[in-house]
Design an enzyme around this catalytic site. Structure first.
Site, mmCIF file in Angstrom:
data_model
loop_
_atom_site.group_PDB
_atom_site.id
_atom_site.type_symbol
_atom_site.label_atom_id
_atom_site.label_comp_id
_atom_site.label_asym_id
_atom_site.label_seq_id
_atom_site.Cartn_x
_atom_site.Cartn_y
_atom_site.Cartn_z
ATOM 1 N N CYS A 72 -7.296 -1.911 7.124
ATOM 2 C CA CYS A 72 -6.781 -1.455 8.413
ATOM 3 C C CYS A 72 -6.936 0.053 8.559
ATOM 4 C CB CYS A 72 -5.347 -1.932 8.608
ATOM 5 S SG CYS A 72 -4.070 -0.693 8.653
ATOM 6 N N CYS A 75 -3.990 2.319 8.127
ATOM 7 C CA CYS A 75 -3.546 2.426 6.729
ATOM 8 C C CYS A 75 -4.423 3.411 5.977
ATOM 9 C CB CYS A 75 -3.613 1.069 6.040
ATOM 10 S SG CYS A 75 -2.741 -0.216 6.932
#
Ligand SMILES: Cc1cc2nc3c(=O)[nH]c(=O)nc-3n(C[C@H](O)[C@H](O)[C@H](O)COP(=O)(O)OP(=O)(O)OC[C@H]3O[C@@H](n4cnc5c(N)ncnc54)[C@H](O)[C@@H]3O)c2cc1C
Ligand SMILES: *[C@@H]1O[C@H](CO)[C@@H](O)[C@H](O)[C@H]1NC(C)=O
Ligand SMILES: *[C@@H]1O[C@H](CO)[C@@H](O)[C@H](O)[C@H]1NC(C)=O
Ligand SMILES: *[C@@H]1O[C@H](CO)[C@@H](O)[C@H](O)[C@H]1NC(C)=O
Ligand SMILES: *[C@@H]1O[C@H](CO)[C@@H](O)[C@H](O)[C@H]1NC(C)=O
Ligand SMILES: *[C@@H]1O[C@H](CO)[C@@H](O)[C@H](O)[C@H]1NC(C)=O
Length: 787
Positions: A72, A75
């Site tokens: 992600c 992230c």
């Protein structure tokens, strides 16, 4: 756990889990090599289904856990921030621990579902002594500002419900009353009071920064606490005062009124030590240590003795582990030597040697090189004039308070800082040259493999961005500081030389500043000139260097010793050859097994030679003999060992024969002789009677006394093993005839036939014994070769 698991799964829509599954597959496919966004060296606990319970449940520290998915984007963008936070508050670990779990990894999926994680990244705060079914309190990770996150951690800690993490000191402001009774209830040397306004976090941050240090306590005092403010006449907020048991106080001197400077200064107060670490050793005690002489030095200087020691250690000890250097390693070695030749600010003898080795190495076109050859260049066996690298190490600036601390790695860092600075001031062609030589050397040879791995990660990450010489200097400085940060407080840290973000405020006051939000900031425009001056060739001190003439003399002596050794070896070989021709020959001294072992040990010890070692001239310098010589001597002495075994066997057999059978020396000698001979060595003799057959191949030996009996055989065997040739057969044949005629002189035919009968009988008997002892012998021989 099961309860939470069931509840959580039911909440997740089918599509979500589908996505998660897809992502997990994707992760497995594309990033098998580097799983997750964090590694074990990030000061972050990596959670897994196995470890989660041990880390989170009933923990004495609060836990901040990030649930992320490695694919992600958010992230990935947040991970450097989280890493910085972890480094920033690593001293707070006993009170609050950072953790992370990669929910994209298939094995963690259940774990993440159990904690009801639906979006990434999600950060949760688990207070100390959390229950197994706790899903944590939410923690906003919207900000990418480490200071904001850190303040949020403090807020969470302060709002902590009971029980309070036992390691966490009180964070609330203190009062006059509490301070008055402080020394009655606390057994610490220093009490630091940080005066600040109610919105400031500095006091609480410094309190937590000192959490792992003994003999010091920190309390925050609000500017509204008028009694204390007036008593100490505090006018500046924030400011830090040391308060003594006697009631007097003094202001803590710092470059700037900010968290980093307070923490740095307080951690270095006299008597303050990291918990669990031995206190620093008094330098006076170090000087008096008997094992090794301590050399007093200035901590803010660079010493040539350290740099030469690094060269010795890396080239003569670390590289020696690689008997054959080829491929990538050979390239690394070439680059290393080439960079040293260009930029090492050494004295002329050393530079001559580096030049010499470099020329040889660049000229060496083979795909591989044996360390032995390299070592010969290094030791200047050609005896080029004024060319030498001092033997042994003499650490000065890199001395450690214990023999296992600092030294080589410290010298390694220093060497490469010096080289990057030299490249900048001399002006190379490629700004990455030194750093890539360092990277390759560390990758191929640096003995600390963990270090090498970490360094490689850093290099892979950002070395390409270095495109100027100043950038190279600063790159190495900042990466070194990263390592300092990571290993601060580790077992390898010398209590006398605690890891700091370098240069310290005392060393370079102008290098440091604080941002508007009070965060520490380096001023690269100040750091660069500091580094250039600190590591410049003109500021390197030459104290404790071994005298140049002395080095050259020692090298010469060593060389002569080597020549003598080679001569002696040749002589020995000649003698051995001669021994075959003249058979009555005294025994050479036989090295025992024990001596042999000692020799090997010495050989290993030499690897770690200290400065004293090379000073004694050795009658037979082992290194110089070279691999071939060493092996030759070893084999020879191994034969010696075997010989002794045989000799014992022979004596036993002889006595046995004489006592029990009174047999003729002739016969017994024959058997002895046979017991020495391997079956495959023996020529089958003409087969017209056992006696005759036994005669074959005995030659003159049978007439020799016992002691001299095996000598030619040993000579022969040694020859055989060394040269792979057989000398004995012709001789045996030549002597065979003479023996027959000697036998018949002065005996009648009857005597002879009686003799033959007796001979036959005793031979049968002895043959049986021979077989028995031969078996035993073989067993022994086998044992000897095993040891
Ligand atoms: C490439 C490499 C990687 C390493 N990786 C690890 C590792 O992953 N884990 C581990 O435990 N140990 C690692 N080490 C060892 C560790 O970094 C230290 O070298 C060792 O613990 C000895 O520390 P020291 O106190 O002598 O200071 P060192 O860190 O060795 O520093 C030596 C000297 O350099 C100066 N110095 C300090 N910081 C800087 C800076 N930022 N810039 C310029 N000069 C500075 C100081 O004068 C200091 O005394 C590594 C060493 C090397 C060479
Ligand atoms: C949690 O830890 C405390 C102290 O360490 C202990 O007394 C308690 O029994 C533990 N509880 C559980 C459920 O493990
Ligand atoms: C308190 O006074 C004593 C004696 O004057 C002094 O040695 C000590 O350093 C002082 N302590 C502080 C914290 O200032
Ligand atoms: C060091 O040794 C000398 C002489 O042996 C002694 O006089 C001195 O007191 C010792 N110093 C310390 C700090 O032990
Ligand atoms: C150590 O070196 C620094 C920097 O050159 C110098 O300022 C300082 O006086 C030296 N200290 C001693 C004790 O020589
Ligand atoms: C380099 O190698 C060549 C060819 O082997 C040789 O002729 C030359 O002398 C060598 N140069 C040096 C400096 O060793």
């Amino acid at each position: 756990m099961a309860r939470r698991g069931g509840r959580a799964t039911s909440r997740i829509p089918g599509e979500m889990s589908q996505v998660a599954r897809w992502c997990a597959c994707l992760l497995v496919l594309c990033s098998a090599a580097q799983a997750g966004l964090y590694t074990a060296s990030d000061q972050i606990v990596l959670l897994s289904p196995d470890s989660v319970e041990a880390v989170m449940v009933n923990s004495t520290a609060a836990v901040l856990a990030e649930f992320y998915a490695s694919w992600c984007g958010h992230c990935i963008a947040f991970s450097p921030v989280y890493k910085s936070l972890a480094t920033d508050i690593r001293e707070w670990k006993p009170a609050v621990q950072l953790a992370a779990v990669d929910c994209a990894a298939e094995e963690n999926r259940k774990l993440c579902t159990d904690f009801s994680i639906r979006a990434y990244p999600t950060i949760k705060f688990f207070h100390a002594y959390s229950k197994a079914d706790s899903t944590g309190a939410s923690f906003r990770a919207s900000s990418h500002d480490v200071a904001v996150l850190r303040h949020r951690v403090i807020d969470k800690l302060e709002n902590h419900q009971e029980p309070w993490p036992p390691a966490c000191p009180p964070l609330e402001p203190t009062s006059q009353a509490e301070i008055d009774s402080f020394f009655e209830t606390n057994n610490v040397q220093h009490l630091a009071l940080i005066f600040e306004d109610s919105k400031s976090y500095v006091g609480r941050e410094v309190t937590l920064d000192l959490l792992q240090f003994e003999n010091v306590a920190v309390r925050r005092v609000l500017s509204s606490e008028e009694a204390l403010v007036n008593k100490l006449q505090v006018t500046e907020f924030p400011s830090c005062y040391l308060y003594s048991a006697a009631g007097n106080s003094s202001r803590l001197r710092v470059n700037m009124e900010a968290r980093v400077f307070y923490s740095y200064a307080l951690q270095r107060l006299p008597g303050v030590v990291r918990s669990g670490k031995p206190p620093p050793v008094n330098e006076a005690v170090l000087i008096n240590r008997t094992e090794e002489q301590w050399r007093p030095f200035n901590r803010s200087r660079v010493y040539m003795a350290d740099l030469e020691s690094v060269l010795h250690y890396s080239l003569r000890v670390e590289l020696a582990a690689h008997t054959l250097i080829r491929g990538q390693d050979l390239t690394a070695l070439r680059k290393y030597i080439s960079v040293l030749t260009k930029f090492f600010p050494g004295r002329p003898v050393v530079m001559n040697l580096l030049d010499y080795v470099n020329t040889r190495l660049q000229n060496h076109t083979d795909k591989e090189i044996s360390y032995e050859t390299f070592r010969e260049w290094l030791d200047n066996t050609d005896q080029s004039a004024d060319t030498a690298l001092p033997e042994g190490v003499r650490w000065v600036g890199c001395q450690g308070s214990q023999p296992h601390l600092r030294r080589y790695p410290c010298g390694m860092w220093t060497l490469f800082h010096v080289l990057t600075v030299q490249a900048k001031s001399i002006g190379g062609t490629d700004p990455q040259e030194v750093l890539s030589a360092m990277r390759n050397y560390v990758h191929s040879f640096f003995g600390c493999r963990d270090c090498a791995e970490h360094f490689e990660i850093m290099a892979r990450e950002s070395l390409v961005e270095v495109n100027t010489f100043p950038a190279a200097v600063l790159w190495l400085w900042s990466r070194h500081n990263r390592v300092n940060n990571r290993v601060a407080g580790a077992l390898s840290e010398d209590p006398n030389f605690p890891k700091v973000q370098w240069p310290s405020p005392e060393m370079c006051p102008t290098c440091h500043t604080v941002k508007e939000n009070g965060e520490h900031r380096w001023i690269p425009e100040q750091v660069l000139p500091f580094l250039l001056s600190h590591f410049s060739s003109s500021s390197i001190l030459t104290d404790y260097l071994e005298d140049e003439d002395h080095i050259l003399k020692k090298q010469q002596e060593k060389h002569e010793g080597r020549q003598r050794a080679l001569e002696a070896q040749k002589h020995l070989d000649r003698n051995t050859r001669e021994a075959l021709d003249s058979i009555p020959h005294p025994l050479p001294p036989k090295p025992t097994l024990q001596e042999e072992e000692e020799e090997e040990e010495e050989e290993e010890e030499e690897e770690e030679e200290e400065e004293k070692a090379p000073q004694e001239t050795k009658p037979w310098p082992k290194r110089e003999v070279g691999v071939a010589g060493v092996q030759r001597r070893r084999r020879a002495s191994f034969v010696g060992v075997r010989m002794r075994e045989l000799q014992e066997e022979i004596v036993d057999l002889d006595m046995f024969v004489n006592q029990h059978y009174g047999a003729k020396a002739l016969a017994s000698n024959r058997v002895k002789r046979r017991s020495l001979q391997r079956n495959k060595d023996r020529e089958p003799g003409p087969v017209f009677g056992l006696g005759i057959e036994l005669d074959a191949g005995l030659g003159m030996v049978a007439l020799q006394p016992v002691e001299q009996d095996y000598e030619p055989d040993v000579g022969r065997r040694r020859k055989r093993e060394l040269t792979g040739r057989f000398y004995n057969r012709e001789e045996e044949r030549g002597h065979g005839g003479r023996w027959m005629s000697a036998l018949s002189i002065g005996f009648s035919r009857v005597d002879v036939s009686l003799c033959v009968i007796l001979y036959f009988l005793s031979s049968m008997c002895l043959l049986a014994m021979y077989l028995f002892f031969k078996n035993r012998l073989r067993l022994r021989r086998f044992k000897v070769s095993l040891t």
